[in-house]
Design a protein around this motif. Structure first.
Motif, PDB file in Angstrom:
ATOM      1  N   HIS A 205      38.949  37.751  26.958  1.00 44.84           N
ATOM      2  CA  HIS A 205      39.944  38.400  27.819  1.00 44.84           C
ATOM      3  C   HIS A 205      41.161  37.511  28.050  1.00 44.84           C
ATOM      4  O   HIS A 205      42.290  37.987  28.018  1.00 44.84           O
ATOM      5  CB  HIS A 205      39.305  38.770  29.158  1.00 44.84           C
ATOM      6  N   PHE A 206      40.932  36.228  28.271  1.00 40.91           N
ATOM      7  CA  PHE A 206      42.018  35.331  28.658  1.00 40.91           C
ATOM      8  C   PHE A 206      42.645  34.557  27.507  1.00 40.91           C
ATOM      9  O   PHE A 206      43.503  33.712  27.734  1.00 40.91           O
ATOM     10  CB  PHE A 206      41.524  34.320  29.700  1.00 40.91           C
TER      11      PHE A 206
ATOM     12  N   ASP B 296      47.923  35.278  26.953  1.00 39.76           N
ATOM     13  CA  ASP B 296      48.636  35.542  28.205  1.00 39.76           C
ATOM     14  C   ASP B 296      47.764  35.239  29.436  1.00 39.76           C
ATOM     15  O   ASP B 296      47.575  36.083  30.310  1.00 39.76           O
ATOM     16  CB  ASP B 296      49.133  36.988  28.227  1.00 39.76           C
ATOM     17  N   LEU B 297      47.269  34.028  29.496  1.00 39.56           N
ATOM     18  CA  LEU B 297      46.330  33.600  30.522  1.00 39.56           C
ATOM     19  C   LEU B 297      46.873  33.770  31.939  1.00 39.56           C
ATOM     20  O   LEU B 297      46.219  34.352  32.796  1.00 39.56           O
ATOM     21  CB  LEU B 297      45.930  32.142  30.284  1.00 39.56           C
TER      22      LEU B 297
ATOM     23  N   GLU C  41      49.393  35.558  33.298  1.00 42.36           N
ATOM     24  CA  GLU C  41      49.626  36.931  33.758  1.00 42.36           C
ATOM     25  C   GLU C  41      48.313  37.677  33.980  1.00 42.36           C
ATOM     26  O   GLU C  41      48.144  38.378  34.974  1.00 42.36           O
ATOM     27  CB  GLU C  41      50.492  37.693  32.747  1.00 42.36           C
ATOM     28  N   LYS C  42      47.370  37.509  33.071  1.00 44.80           N
ATOM     29  CA  LYS C  42      46.075  38.184  33.225  1.00 44.80           C
ATOM     30  C   LYS C  42      45.311  37.641  34.425  1.00 44.80           C
ATOM     31  O   LYS C  42      44.625  38.398  35.114  1.00 44.80           O
ATOM     32  CB  LYS C  42      45.239  38.034  31.964  1.00 44.80           C
ATOM     33  N   ALA C  43      45.421  36.358  34.678  1.00 41.24           N
ATOM     34  CA  ALA C  43      44.735  35.772  35.832  1.00 41.24           C
ATOM     35  C   ALA C  43      45.302  36.327  37.127  1.00 41.24           C
ATOM     36  O   ALA C  43      44.556  36.623  38.067  1.00 41.24           O
ATOM     37  CB  ALA C  43      44.849  34.257  35.802  1.00 41.24           C
ATOM     38  N   ARG C  44      46.605  36.482  37.192  1.00 36.24           N
ATOM     39  CA  ARG C  44      47.225  37.059  38.389  1.00 36.24           C
ATOM     40  C   ARG C  44      46.826  38.517  38.579  1.00 36.24           C
ATOM     41  O   ARG C  44      46.561  38.968  39.683  1.00 36.24           O
ATOM     42  CB  ARG C  44      48.746  36.985  38.274  1.00 36.24           C
ATOM     43  N   ARG C  45      46.793  39.249  37.481  1.00 39.80           N
ATOM     44  CA  ARG C  45      46.533  40.678  37.539  1.00 39.80           C
ATOM     45  C   ARG C  45      45.066  41.022  37.816  1.00 39.80           C
ATOM     46  O   ARG C  45      44.769  41.999  38.485  1.00 39.80           O
ATOM     47  CB  ARG C  45      46.946  41.303  36.208  1.00 39.80           C
ATOM     48  N   SER C  46      44.149  40.229  37.275  1.00 35.41           N
ATOM     49  CA  SER C  46      42.748  40.653  37.327  1.00 35.41           C
ATOM     50  C   SER C  46      41.844  39.754  38.158  1.00 35.41           C
ATOM     51  O   SER C  46      40.630  39.917  38.119  1.00 35.41           O
ATOM     52  CB  SER C  46      42.211  40.756  35.901  1.00 35.41           C
TER      53      SER C  46
ATOM     54  N   SER D 251      39.691  41.808  40.600  1.00 32.48           N
ATOM     55  CA  SER D 251      38.673  42.594  39.901  1.00 32.48           C
ATOM     56  C   SER D 251      37.498  41.718  39.494  1.00 32.48           C
ATOM     57  O   SER D 251      36.340  42.105  39.652  1.00 32.48           O
ATOM     58  CB  SER D 251      39.265  43.245  38.652  1.00 32.48           C
TER      59      SER D 251
END
Length: 116
Positions: A62-63, A66-67, A69-74, A77
Motif C-alpha cells: 500500500h505504501f 506516495d508514502l 500522502e497515503k499516510a495522511r489520508r489513511s 482507517s
C-alpha cells in the motif's frame, strides 16, 4: 517526523515482541485444554508471526508509492481496522477458551485468534 517514526517503530516492535512471547509459556497447556497436542501449540505460536507477515506485506504494498500522502489520508482507517482486528481477535479467543466442549472448531478458532 523521522524521530516520531522511529519512536513509533520502537514501541510497536516492543509490543509486538511482547504479544508474541506472552503466549509461549501457556501454549502447550492451552493446546491440551482444547484436546490438542504439542504440534498444535507450535502452530498457535507460529500463527501470530504468519499474520504479522501478511499485514507487513500488505502495508508495504500500500505504501510503496506516495508514502506521505497515503499516510495522511489513511491513518485513521488503519487505526480503526487495527482496533477492530484486536476486538475480533479477543472475542474469538474468549469464545474458544470459555467453551467447555471439545468441538473441532475450537482448534481452528484458536489458530484464527493467534493469526489476527
Amino acid at each position: 517526523a523521522t524521530e516520531a517514526a522511529r519512536i513509533v517503530t520502537l514501541v510497536h516492535a516492543t509490543l509486538d515482541g511482547f504479544v508474541y512471547a506472552a503466549f509461549i509459556p501457556s501454549a502447550l497447556e492451552t493446546s491440551h485444554a482444547i484436546g490438542q497436542g504439542a504440534v498444535f501449540s507450535g502452530w498457535c505460536i507460529g500463527a501470530y508471526r504468519l499474520g504479522t507477515f501478511f499485514v507487513t506485506i500488505a502495508l508495504w504494498w500500500h505504501f510503496k508509492v506516495d508514502l506521505v500522502e497515503k499516510a495522511r489520508r489513511s491513518a485513521r482507517s488503519f487505526l480503526a481496522y487495527g482496533i477492530l482486528a484486536g476486538l475480533l481477535s479477543s472475542a474469538v479467543g474468549t469464545c474458544v477458551l470459555w467453551s467447555p466442549d471439545s468441538s473441532p472448531w475450537r482448534a481452528y478458532g484458536l489458530i484464527a485468534f493467534r493469526f489476527l
